[in-house]
Design an enzyme around this catalytic site. Structure first.
Site, PDB file in Angstrom:
ATOM      1  CG  ASP A  70      -2.088   0.948   1.090  1.00  0.00           C
ATOM      2  OD1 ASP A  70      -2.126   1.694   0.097  1.00  0.00           O
ATOM      3  OD2 ASP A  70      -2.968   0.935   1.963  1.00  0.00           O
TER       4      ASP A  70
ATOM      5  CG  ASP B 160      -3.092   3.563  -3.524  1.00  0.00           C
ATOM      6  OD1 ASP B 160      -4.061   2.913  -3.931  1.00  0.00           O
ATOM      7  OD2 ASP B 160      -3.137   4.285  -2.508  1.00  0.00           O
ATOM      8  CD  GLU B 161      -5.351  -1.596  -0.977  1.00  0.00           C
ATOM      9  OE1 GLU B 161      -5.650  -2.316  -0.018  1.00  0.00           O
ATOM     10  OE2 GLU B 161      -6.061  -0.642  -1.370  1.00  0.00           O
TER      11      GLU B 161
END
Length: 532
Positions: free
Chosen positions: A11, A105-106
């Site tokens: 993350d 983003d993960e």
């Protein structure tokens, strides 16, 4: 559950805000908020400096401004974020062929499948190496969780924030989970959490102690059993490299409620076209068209129509959405519109291209008041074609159009610009036909601030610069966001702004004249009032 912590959850830390800070030296270490800047905008991401004031994602932007009035408020730059995300996903792909992206983003990574890790020591080394590589390639930080299941890996990355790594040894799950809040578990939201609190359960240990039967009684068979399994640390979900899309949709929230029926239909057409663009970009077609309408009183209505087969034709989707709109009462005002397509397929049924015309032919003839009456034509479901209809004056319009005058150029707050004389910079604010720019680059010292007329021919929007020297230049920057208008006079108090950096004598006529009565109010530096 695995016997080794070989499932990794990555993350990125405060991703959008961190990218903006990396790109803008003057904002580093200062509160930055990224999101929609309109009256109904919401926070997408807040930097850790802004979070100290209580600002968080999904918060109304108006509330964020009250909590952190001196923060920099910026419009998202998705071209930059996508480019960074691609770099990160490429690094993940080097670890394993099994990468499950959850967002820009993960992502989850199965380290065992790629041979990157088989035990605790090798898993920790892979995680630390990944964090080092991400910092070297992007200049940003990331947090990593390692565990024997996806649920625990995600909990670990949350505990590791910011810029850390947490490894949960298999066999210690129940001990680690026991003191955590029930809200830590996936599927336990505010309503379920409150229901459990009233039953005397506030920690995960309370859930495990209550037992599956009690949770089933409280939450229902499926939900209760699922919560119990997670509470005792069981999660056998595999990492899936390709997540099948179930639907594609686009929706817009308007700063001012729409009351004009023609305007509402025009917006539905525009949103339907954007939805089809996303549909085609994903390589799908769809069979069911869904219309979403949120009215002035916050009541939300959805209507759907299933076609004879899947399509990716914008005319078909527009016509279907228009027919659905006819069944919705919008007289009180509309604050949000959305169009979606479900029932996705990877092929298109050819005869659907004629479906819009067939549907229109089946409708009764409208009875407009005159030959030029647009309301009757719109109400009948016939809208202008994609090629012939004029651009909607919707949320992306910047100001009221003046008949015969060219549209004013838009410079959203936070976006990149380049000046023929001063080089690259970014927009700190705009209003009253002026643009305030701070001239700096990701690798430079904090730069100086200058103000220009909005129609200065030497000032142009530009592509984002790479955050790390030698990195690829971001291809194809986003067009100017067409979400909300940039209003007239506003204050732009961005952190780090030094008005004394403005030149005493502004050369030529490119700069906004300091003699204008409201130059001091609108031409100063700051976070701007551009909107998403």
């Amino acid at each position: 559950m695995r016997s080794a912590p070989t499932i990794l959850h990555l993350d990125m830390d405060a991703f959008f805000a961190a990218a903006e800070q990396a790109a803008k030296p003057s904002l580093r270490g200062k509160p930055v908020v990224v999101g929609g800047l309109g009256p109904r905008g919401v926070v997408s991401t807040a930097s850790y400096e802004a979070r100290r004031f209580g600002v968080h994602s999904a918060m109304p932007m108006a509330q964020a401004r009250r909590l952190a009035p001196n923060a920099a408020y910026l419009v998202p730059r998705f071209a930059l974020y996508r480019a960074i995300s691609e770099q990160v996903m490429e690094l993940l792909g080097r670890l394993s062929p099994l990468v499950e992206p959850l967002s820009l983003d993960e992502a989850f990574v199965d380290l065992e499948a790629g041979g990157s890790a088989h035990d605790t020591a090798s898993a920790r080394e892979a995680g630390e190496r990944l964090r080092r590589d991400i910092r070297a390639v992007t200049g940003l930080t990331a947090s990593v969780g390692l565990a024997g299941s996806k649920m625990l890996a995600k909990i670990g990355s949350e505990q590791a924030k910011p810029d850390g790594l947490v490894l949960m040894e298999p066999g210690t799950e129940r001990e680690l989970l026991a003191p955590m809040s029930v809200r830590t578990l996936p599927g336990v939201g505010p309503a379920t959490g409150e229901h459990l609190r009233r039953a005397g359960m506030t920690t995960i240990a309370d859930l495990a102690e209550a037992g599956e039967d009690e949770l089933v009684r409280l939450l229902g068979k499926s939900h209760g059993a699922s919560i119990f399994r997670m509470a005792v640390g069981h999660d056998d979900r595999p990492v899936v490299s390709e997540r099948e899309a179930k639907s594609v949709s686009v929706e817009d929230t308007f700063d001012v409620d729409l009351h004009d029926r023609v305007r509402v239909r025009t917006e539905v057409n525009r949103i339907a076209d954007r939805c089809v663009e996303r549909l085609r970009a994903s390589g799908h077609s769809g069979r069911t068209v869904v219309l979403k309408v949120r009215r002035y009183d916050f009541s939300t209505l959805t209507r759907s129509e299933t076609l004879r087969g899947p399509t990716d034709d914008p005319g078909v989707v527009r016509e279907a959405a228009g027919r659905l709109l006819e069944a919705v009462d919008t007289t009180g005002g509309v604050r949000l519109l959305g169009v979606g397509v479900t029932g996705l397929a990877d092929y298109t049924q050819e005869d659907l291209f004629a479906q819009a015309a067939e549907a229109q032919a089946a409708l009764p003839e409208p009875e407009p008041e005159s030959e030029s009456d647009p309301v009757g034509a719109m109400a009948a479901g016939s809208g202008p074609s994609a090629d012939s209809r004029p651009p909607a004056p919707g949320p992306e319009s910047v100001a009221e159009a003046v008949e015969g005058a060219p549209a004013e150029r838009r410079f959203p707050s936070g976006h990149d610009v380049r000046h023929a004389e001063y080089g690259p910079g970014w927009v700190q604010g705009s209003g009253l036909r002026r643009v305030t720019v701070r001239f700096e680059e990701p690798t430079s010292e904090p730069g100086r601030v200058r103000t220009f007329w909005v129609d200065d021919p030497d000032l142009e929007l530009s592509d984002p610069l790479p955050l790390v020297p030698g990195a690829d230049v971001v291809p194809g920057a986003d067009p100017v966001p067409g979400a909300d208008p940039v209003p007239g006079p506003g204050r732009f108090p961005a952190p780090g702004t030094d008005q004394s950096s403005l030149p005493a004598t502004r050369p030529k006529s490119r700069f906004a004249s300091p003699s204008d009565s409201d130059a001091d109010r609108s031409g100063g530096s700051g976070s701007g009032s551009g909107r998403l």
